[in-house]
Design a protein around this motif. Structure first.
Motif, PDB file in Angstrom:
ATOM      1  N   LYS A  73       0.853  -1.184   0.000  1.00 51.79           N
ATOM      2  CA  LYS A  73       0.000   0.000   0.000  1.00 51.79           C
ATOM      3  C   LYS A  73       0.890   1.236   0.000  1.00 51.79           C
ATOM      4  CE  LYS A  73      -3.619  -2.392   2.484  1.00 51.79           C
ATOM      5  NZ  LYS A  73      -4.478  -2.472   3.673  1.00 51.79           N
ATOM      6  N   VAL A  74       0.763   2.039  -1.024  1.00 49.73           N
ATOM      7  CA  VAL A  74       1.622   3.217  -1.175  1.00 49.73           C
ATOM      8  C   VAL A  74       0.769   4.474  -1.007  1.00 49.73           C
ATOM      9  CG1 VAL A  74       3.205   4.442  -2.709  1.00 49.73           C
ATOM     10  CG2 VAL A  74       3.086   1.952  -2.811  1.00 49.73           C
ATOM     11  N   TYR A  75       1.244   5.378  -0.165  1.00 58.67           N
ATOM     12  CA  TYR A  75       0.564   6.656   0.064  1.00 58.67           C
ATOM     13  C   TYR A  75       1.449   7.759  -0.484  1.00 58.67           C
ATOM     14  CZ  TYR A  75      -1.547   3.603   3.502  1.00 58.67           C
ATOM     15  OH  TYR A  75      -2.160   2.543   4.107  1.00 58.67           O
ATOM     16  N   VAL A  76       0.934   8.532  -1.421  1.00 59.76           N
ATOM     17  CA  VAL A  76       1.707   9.629  -2.007  1.00 59.76           C
ATOM     18  C   VAL A  76       1.008  10.928  -1.621  1.00 59.76           C
ATOM     19  CG1 VAL A  76       2.582  10.647  -4.140  1.00 59.76           C
ATOM     20  CG2 VAL A  76       2.399   8.165  -3.948  1.00 59.76           C
ATOM     21  N   THR A  77       1.737  11.794  -0.932  1.00 60.24           N
ATOM     22  CA  THR A  77       1.138  13.062  -0.484  1.00 60.24           C
ATOM     23  C   THR A  77       1.988  14.241  -0.945  1.00 60.24           C
ATOM     24  OG1 THR A  77       2.326  12.692   1.583  1.00 60.24           O
ATOM     25  CG2 THR A  77      -0.009  12.188   1.594  1.00 60.24           C
ATOM     26  N   LEU A  78       1.346  15.373  -1.137  1.00 61.65           N
ATOM     27  CA  LEU A  78       2.092  16.592  -1.459  1.00 61.65           C
ATOM     28  C   LEU A  78       2.928  17.001  -0.255  1.00 61.65           C
ATOM     29  CD1 LEU A  78      -0.581  18.731  -3.319  1.00 61.65           C
ATOM     30  CD2 LEU A  78       1.575  17.925  -4.274  1.00 61.65           C
ATOM     31  N   ARG A  79       4.132  17.505  -0.500  1.00 63.17           N
ATOM     32  CA  ARG A  79       4.939  18.013   0.609  1.00 63.17           C
ATOM     33  C   ARG A  79       4.222  19.178   1.284  1.00 63.17           C
ATOM     34  NH1 ARG A  79      10.936  17.136   0.190  1.00 63.17           N
ATOM     35  NH2 ARG A  79      11.043  15.258  -1.078  1.00 63.17           N
ATOM     36  N   GLU A  80       4.486  19.321   2.565  1.00 58.78           N
ATOM     37  CA  GLU A  80       3.864  20.373   3.393  1.00 58.78           C
ATOM     38  C   GLU A  80       3.927  21.746   2.732  1.00 58.78           C
ATOM     39  OE1 GLU A  80       2.773  20.730   6.782  1.00 58.78           O
ATOM     40  OE2 GLU A  80       2.531  18.547   6.928  1.00 58.78           O
ATOM     41  N   SER A  81       5.064  22.040   2.113  1.00 60.87           N
ATOM     42  CA  SER A  81       5.301  23.386   1.587  1.00 60.87           C
ATOM     43  C   SER A  81       4.608  23.629   0.250  1.00 60.87           C
ATOM     44  CB  SER A  81       6.797  23.587   1.414  1.00 60.87           C
ATOM     45  OG  SER A  81       7.316  22.547   0.602  1.00 60.87           O
ATOM     46  N   VAL A  82       4.012  22.578  -0.316  1.00 66.02           N
ATOM     47  CA  VAL A  82       3.413  22.710  -1.646  1.00 66.02           C
ATOM     48  C   VAL A  82       1.915  22.980  -1.512  1.00 66.02           C
ATOM     49  CG1 VAL A  82       3.004  21.515  -3.839  1.00 66.02           C
ATOM     50  CG2 VAL A  82       5.152  21.166  -2.615  1.00 66.02           C
ATOM     51  N   LEU A  83       1.432  23.984  -2.237  1.00 68.26           N
ATOM     52  CA  LEU A  83       0.004  24.304  -2.220  1.00 68.26           C
ATOM     53  C   LEU A  83      -0.811  23.153  -2.795  1.00 68.26           C
ATOM     54  CD1 LEU A  83      -0.084  28.005  -3.475  1.00 68.26           C
ATOM     55  CD2 LEU A  83      -0.542  27.154  -1.159  1.00 68.26           C
ATOM     56  N   ASP A  84      -2.008  22.947  -2.260  1.00 67.79           N
ATOM     57  CA  ASP A  84      -2.861  21.862  -2.715  1.00 67.79           C
ATOM     58  C   ASP A  84      -4.208  22.430  -3.165  1.00 67.79           C
ATOM     59  OD1 ASP A  84      -4.405  19.639  -3.083  1.00 67.79           O
ATOM     60  OD2 ASP A  84      -4.205  18.864  -1.053  1.00 67.79           O
ATOM     61  N   PRO A  85      -4.296  22.876  -4.430  1.00 65.02           N
ATOM     62  CA  PRO A  85      -5.530  23.515  -4.903  1.00 65.02           C
ATOM     63  C   PRO A  85      -6.733  22.569  -4.863  1.00 65.02           C
ATOM     64  CG  PRO A  85      -3.940  23.247  -6.703  1.00 65.02           C
ATOM     65  CD  PRO A  85      -3.246  22.839  -5.460  1.00 65.02           C
ATOM     66  N   GLN A  86      -6.501  21.279  -5.104  1.00 62.49           N
ATOM     67  CA  GLN A  86      -7.606  20.309  -5.081  1.00 62.49           C
ATOM     68  C   GLN A  86      -8.165  20.203  -3.653  1.00 62.49           C
ATOM     69  OE1 GLN A  86      -6.408  16.320  -6.182  1.00 62.49           O
ATOM     70  NE2 GLN A  86      -8.517  15.641  -6.491  1.00 62.49           N
ATOM     71  N   GLY A  87      -7.253  20.155  -2.681  1.00 61.85           N
ATOM     72  CA  GLY A  87      -7.674  20.118  -1.280  1.00 61.85           C
ATOM     73  C   GLY A  87      -8.437  21.377  -0.894  1.00 61.85           C
ATOM     74  N   THR A  88      -7.946  22.527  -1.366  1.00 66.09           N
ATOM     75  CA  THR A  88      -8.615  23.797  -1.063  1.00 66.09           C
ATOM     76  C   THR A  88     -10.024  23.813  -1.649  1.00 66.09           C
ATOM     77  OG1 THR A  88      -6.448  24.834  -1.138  1.00 66.09           O
ATOM     78  CG2 THR A  88      -8.337  26.316  -1.181  1.00 66.09           C
ATOM     79  N   ALA A  89     -10.176  23.259  -2.859  1.00 65.09           N
ATOM     80  CA  ALA A  89     -11.489  23.208  -3.493  1.00 65.09           C
ATOM     81  C   ALA A  89     -12.444  22.315  -2.695  1.00 65.09           C
ATOM     82  CB  ALA A  89     -11.356  22.701  -4.928  1.00 65.09           C
TER      83      ALA A  89
END
Lengths: 84, 84
Positions: free
Chosen positions: B5-21
């Motif tokens: 099981k692999v979890y790929v997440t954006l680094r903390e410092s990177v903006l996440d427009p999909q998450g914001t939406a």
């Protein structure tokens, strides 16, 4: 405050073209050990304490927005975060 | 056979427009308890036993294809599957 980790996966019976494409790429890179790839979503929600039951809240958000329960399953884990 | 099981997440410092939406949608549905949403990928790989070290193999696949390590972090869990 809570950190809720939500895993949304396609149901077993539903075809996963994105996973098939990734498997094809891995095979073309000679990773022939890979038999199957299924791709889902992973969401991290930060939720404030409120007077609503957290399980109810998370389940409702999943059913109404985060997962399409016709073709997707979801599961989640809750972690309590102690404010600094 | 292994299920990885692999979890790929954006680094903390990177903006996440999909998450914001998604956060915006949850707020418009009156889930105001939600403070933050970050969205990542979740992959389930079925891998046959081979003479390569599994950790090496998974790390190499993540670095070369599954995660963009400039902007993403990854972690994984291995489960051994007993063939029926």
């Amino acid at each position: 405050m809570y950190k809720v980790k939500v895993y949304v996966t396609l149901r077993e019976s539903v075809l996963d073209p994105q996973g098939t494409a990734v498997k094809g790429s891995l095979h073309s890179m000679s990773y022939n050990e890979v038999q199957d790839v299924r791709i889902g979503k992973y969401l991290e929600l930060t939720i404030e304490k409120s007077n609503r039951d957290l399980d109810d809240l998370v389940r409702e958000m999943c059913e109404r927005l985060l997962a399409n329960t016709v073709i997707e399953d979801y599961r989640y884990e809750v972690e309590e975060v102690v404010a600094q």
